[in-house]
Design a protein around this motif. Structure first.
Motif, PDB file in Angstrom:
ATOM      1  N   ASN A 261       0.824  -1.206   0.000  1.00  0.00           N
ATOM      2  CA  ASN A 261       0.000   0.000   0.000  1.00  0.00           C
ATOM      3  C   ASN A 261       0.863   1.263   0.000  1.00  0.00           C
ATOM      4  O   ASN A 261       2.099   1.194  -0.007  1.00  0.00           O
ATOM      5  CB  ASN A 261      -0.964  -0.013   1.185  1.00  0.00           C
ATOM      6  CG  ASN A 261      -0.237  -0.049   2.524  1.00  0.00           C
ATOM      7  OD1 ASN A 261       0.880   0.453   2.661  1.00  0.00           O
ATOM      8  ND2 ASN A 261      -0.873  -0.630   3.531  1.00  0.00           N
ATOM      9  N   ARG A 262       0.191   2.422   0.048  1.00  0.00           N
ATOM     10  CA  ARG A 262       0.913   3.700  -0.033  1.00  0.00           C
ATOM     11  C   ARG A 262       1.839   3.942   1.156  1.00  0.00           C
ATOM     12  O   ARG A 262       2.776   4.717   1.045  1.00  0.00           O
ATOM     13  CB  ARG A 262      -0.093   4.854  -0.105  1.00  0.00           C
ATOM     14  CG  ARG A 262      -0.845   4.948  -1.417  1.00  0.00           C
ATOM     15  CD  ARG A 262      -1.584   6.280  -1.470  1.00  0.00           C
ATOM     16  NE  ARG A 262      -2.450   6.382  -2.632  1.00  0.00           N
ATOM     17  CZ  ARG A 262      -3.754   6.112  -2.625  1.00  0.00           C
ATOM     18  NH1 ARG A 262      -4.324   5.711  -1.504  1.00  0.00           N
ATOM     19  NH2 ARG A 262      -4.481   6.250  -3.714  1.00  0.00           N
ATOM     20  N   GLY A 263       1.596   3.283   2.268  1.00  0.00           N
ATOM     21  CA  GLY A 263       2.434   3.495   3.439  1.00  0.00           C
ATOM     22  C   GLY A 263       3.714   2.700   3.447  1.00  0.00           C
ATOM     23  O   GLY A 263       4.575   2.909   4.315  1.00  0.00           O
ATOM     24  N   HIS A 305      -4.890   1.740  -5.410  1.00  0.00           N
ATOM     25  CA  HIS A 305      -4.861   1.796  -3.946  1.00  0.00           C
ATOM     26  C   HIS A 305      -6.262   2.084  -3.435  1.00  0.00           C
ATOM     27  O   HIS A 305      -6.754   3.210  -3.552  1.00  0.00           O
ATOM     28  CB  HIS A 305      -3.900   2.874  -3.452  1.00  0.00           C
ATOM     29  CG  HIS A 305      -2.473   2.636  -3.811  1.00  0.00           C
ATOM     30  ND1 HIS A 305      -1.724   1.647  -3.230  1.00  0.00           N
ATOM     31  CD2 HIS A 305      -1.654   3.262  -4.706  1.00  0.00           C
ATOM     32  CE1 HIS A 305      -0.494   1.670  -3.742  1.00  0.00           C
ATOM     33  NE2 HIS A 305      -0.437   2.626  -4.634  1.00  0.00           N
ATOM     34  N   LYS A 307      -8.891   1.739   0.076  1.00  0.00           N
ATOM     35  CA  LYS A 307      -8.647   2.015   1.489  1.00  0.00           C
ATOM     36  C   LYS A 307      -8.126   0.790   2.227  1.00  0.00           C
ATOM     37  O   LYS A 307      -7.276   0.890   3.116  1.00  0.00           O
ATOM     38  CB  LYS A 307      -9.930   2.505   2.159  1.00  0.00           C
ATOM     39  CG  LYS A 307      -9.719   3.040   3.563  1.00  0.00           C
ATOM     40  CD  LYS A 307     -10.974   3.660   4.119  1.00  0.00           C
ATOM     41  CE  LYS A 307     -10.734   4.298   5.477  1.00  0.00           C
ATOM     42  NZ  LYS A 307      -9.824   5.443   5.438  1.00  0.00           N
ATOM     43  N   LEU A 375      -4.598  12.214   0.042  1.00  0.00           N
ATOM     44  CA  LEU A 375      -3.657  11.929   1.128  1.00  0.00           C
ATOM     45  C   LEU A 375      -4.328  12.100   2.485  1.00  0.00           C
ATOM     46  O   LEU A 375      -4.166  11.265   3.385  1.00  0.00           O
ATOM     47  CB  LEU A 375      -2.444  12.856   1.021  1.00  0.00           C
ATOM     48  CG  LEU A 375      -1.620  12.769  -0.271  1.00  0.00           C
ATOM     49  CD1 LEU A 375      -0.480  13.786  -0.242  1.00  0.00           C
ATOM     50  CD2 LEU A 375      -1.063  11.369  -0.479  1.00  0.00           C
ATOM     51  N   ASN A 378      -6.794   9.333   3.555  1.00  0.00           N
ATOM     52  CA  ASN A 378      -6.131   8.060   3.829  1.00  0.00           C
ATOM     53  C   ASN A 378      -5.054   8.155   4.908  1.00  0.00           C
ATOM     54  O   ASN A 378      -4.313   7.195   5.136  1.00  0.00           O
ATOM     55  CB  ASN A 378      -5.529   7.503   2.536  1.00  0.00           C
ATOM     56  CG  ASN A 378      -6.588   7.021   1.565  1.00  0.00           C
ATOM     57  OD1 ASN A 378      -7.163   5.947   1.727  1.00  0.00           O
ATOM     58  ND2 ASN A 378      -6.878   7.832   0.550  1.00  0.00           N
ATOM     59  N   ILE A 380      -2.258   9.941   5.040  1.00  0.00           N
ATOM     60  CA  ILE A 380      -0.892   9.940   4.519  1.00  0.00           C
ATOM     61  C   ILE A 380      -0.316  11.345   4.604  1.00  0.00           C
ATOM     62  O   ILE A 380      -0.948  12.302   4.137  1.00  0.00           O
ATOM     63  CB  ILE A 380      -0.872   9.458   3.054  1.00  0.00           C
ATOM     64  CG1 ILE A 380      -1.451   8.049   2.962  1.00  0.00           C
ATOM     65  CG2 ILE A 380       0.538   9.488   2.481  1.00  0.00           C
ATOM     66  CD1 ILE A 380      -1.724   7.595   1.551  1.00  0.00           C
ATOM     67  N   GLN A 382       1.798  14.781   3.861  1.00  0.00           N
ATOM     68  CA  GLN A 382       2.024  15.420   2.565  1.00  0.00           C
ATOM     69  C   GLN A 382       3.458  15.289   2.068  1.00  0.00           C
ATOM     70  O   GLN A 382       3.706  15.481   0.867  1.00  0.00           O
ATOM     71  CB  GLN A 382       1.599  16.882   2.623  1.00  0.00           C
ATOM     72  CG  GLN A 382       0.086  17.060   2.630  1.00  0.00           C
ATOM     73  CD  GLN A 382      -0.327  18.518   2.620  1.00  0.00           C
ATOM     74  OE1 GLN A 382       0.476  19.415   2.405  1.00  0.00           O
ATOM     75  NE2 GLN A 382      -1.611  18.765   2.883  1.00  0.00           N
ATOM     76  N   PHE A 384       4.744  12.729   1.476  1.00  0.00           N
ATOM     77  CA  PHE A 384       4.632  11.628   0.523  1.00  0.00           C
ATOM     78  C   PHE A 384       4.917  12.120  -0.896  1.00  0.00           C
ATOM     79  O   PHE A 384       5.589  11.444  -1.684  1.00  0.00           O
ATOM     80  CB  PHE A 384       3.218  11.038   0.619  1.00  0.00           C
ATOM     81  CG  PHE A 384       2.934   9.910  -0.331  1.00  0.00           C
ATOM     82  CD1 PHE A 384       3.150   8.597   0.050  1.00  0.00           C
ATOM     83  CD2 PHE A 384       2.418  10.161  -1.593  1.00  0.00           C
ATOM     84  CE1 PHE A 384       2.866   7.548  -0.820  1.00  0.00           C
ATOM     85  CE2 PHE A 384       2.135   9.127  -2.472  1.00  0.00           C
ATOM     86  CZ  PHE A 384       2.368   7.818  -2.084  1.00  0.00           C
ATOM     87  N   SER A 388       8.023  11.172  -3.367  1.00  0.00           N
ATOM     88  CA  SER A 388       7.759  10.665  -4.711  1.00  0.00           C
ATOM     89  C   SER A 388       8.644  11.353  -5.746  1.00  0.00           C
ATOM     90  O   SER A 388       9.231  10.698  -6.608  1.00  0.00           O
ATOM     91  CB  SER A 388       6.280  10.884  -5.048  1.00  0.00           C
ATOM     92  OG  SER A 388       6.011  10.494  -6.375  1.00  0.00           O
TER      93      SER A 388
END
Length: 419
Positions: A261-263, A305, A307, A375, A378, A380, A382, A384, A388
């Protein structure tokens, strides 16, 4: 004279100026995000409720609830609502997904207070008219019938069932009969008990304290039902499945697997690797399957992605006779990229594409609001986005092959051919 055989010079995106934002608490318990922008006199308000189809008792309830909210209130019918928003140059939309329901309001600063009053009517005094409910059900049922007749839609729906299982919200495919069975009582009951669950708010644009206070007053009467997240087990089918359809004129192919996942700390590297594999027109899959082998007009690889799960998918359509050859070729391309590093020139081309894509995705204040909202909802941070960008600049050919080997070649894959 300009030499058009040479690509323009490209540069890393250094010290990108991300827009400011701040988190707030509305009425003491509603999380909010404010993204100020004084350059344009527009405002957008997005209210996100945890009330998607994940929370519904029967298929179609959350979708129909979202649709019915714009069909009238105690004082206005659907046409009068539309006319009122149009008169003020405002726009409202309601979207329901598996994970949540979202209400988005766009208005000029001049008319934001009047637009919020209309939104208040929609949220607290919906009329749920019987005739409009019948029309919406019939339209949705016919839409499902037409969509399922197309191999592309049918293949994607069936593939999600392979990845998650037929009883999981991400794998469930609603059918015409299920829509037709829904009653207005179910819609009203879902709205009363579950729709306004755990709201979050994203406020963007020319915002002042008066607007924030107005939004807070609007939300003070929200019925924050605090529904607990139901648990669903993921039951994937890690095999290849072929579905024969008598009326097919072409084949649809899907390959995919659960992924990080994004984390996860490697998500940015994996995202770049996916782009090289099949995420843009110059990708490996596109070059091999379309340009060299002529098996398909288009083939794409994407990472989704949600939830509660993340997964990658490779999708393509081709002549029925080319389906098996295409499946073999995709596996060969994955293996080749996993075992042999891409060339430096190929990676440089990809980096240039991704830098441009990132800059265009942050072009307007509404683009930024969409990204920040994703973001925020979810959980997350910023940074992030900064990470990226840094990954695009620093990733090596070796890293790309390692990601493909780890998350594509070695994954427990599912595949589906519909023809």
């Amino acid at each position: 004279m300009m030499d058009r055989t040479l690509a323009p010079a490209s540069f890393p995106v250094k010290n990108f100026n991300f827009r400011n934002s701040r988190k707030i608490k509305l009425n003491g318990d509603i999380d909010g995000l404010i993204i100020p922008d004084k350059q344009h006199s527009i405002c957008s308000i997005e209210i996100i409720f945890q009330s998607g189809s994940w929370f519904e008792k029967n298929p179609g309830i959350s979708f129909l609830t979202g649709k019915m909210l714009l069909e009238g209130t105690k004082t206005k019918n659907g046409e009068e609502l539309v006319s009122a928003f149009e008169y003020m140059g405002a726009h409202i939309e309601i979207q329901t997904t598996v994970d949540d329901s979202r209400i988005r309001l766009f208005a000029t600063q001049k008319h934001i207070h009047s637009s919020l009053s209309l939104l208040q009517e929609i949220l607290f005094t919906p009329s749920f008219p019987t005739q409009e409910f019948k029309v919406i059900k019939n339209l949705k049922a016919e839409q499902i019938k037409m969509q399922l007749a197309k191999n592309t839609y049918f293949a994607s729906s069936s593939f999600h069932e392979l990845l998650f299982g037929a009883d999981h919200p991400y794998g469930r495919c609603i059918n015409k009969k299920e829509i037709e069975e829904r009653s207005l009582f179910e819609i009203k009951d879902f709205f009363r008990l579950k729709f306004q669950n755990r709201p979050k708010v994203v406020i963007c644009g020319d915002i002042d304290e008066n607007i924030i206070e107005k939004i807070a007053l609007l939300l003070v009467n929200i019925n924050k039902n605090d529904q607990h997240m139901p648990h669903f087990s993921i039951r994937p089918n890690h095999h290849h499945q072929t579905i024969e359809r008598s009326d097919s004129v072409q084949a649809s192919l899907r390959i995919g697997a659960q992924t990080i996942n994004r984390g996860h700390p490697e998500i940015h590297k994996l995202t770049v690797a996916n782009k090289l594999l099949g995420g843009f027109f110059g990708s490996r899959l596109m070059k091999k399957l379309r340009e060299e082998k002529g098996l398909t007009y288009g083939v794409y690889s994407s990472i989704t992605h949600a939830k509660n799960a993340s997964y990658w998918t490779i999708s393509t359509e081709m002549k029925i006779d080319n389906a098996e050859h295409s499946l073999e070729a995709i596996h060969e391309i994955i293996t080749e990229l996993a075992q042999n590093y891409p060339s430096l020139s190929e990676v440089i081309m990809l980096k240039n594409f991704l830098r441009g894509k990132f800059l265009s995705s942050m072009n307007s204040i509404l683009d930024v609001a969409s990204m920040y909202s994703l973001l925020f909802v979810n959980g997350i941070p910023q940074h992030f986005l900064k990470t990226s960008l840094e990954t695009i600049d620093t990733i090596r050919p070796k890293d790309i092959s390692e990601m493909i080997h780890k998350y594509y070649l070695n994954a427990d894959k599912s595949s589906l051919s519909v023809r």
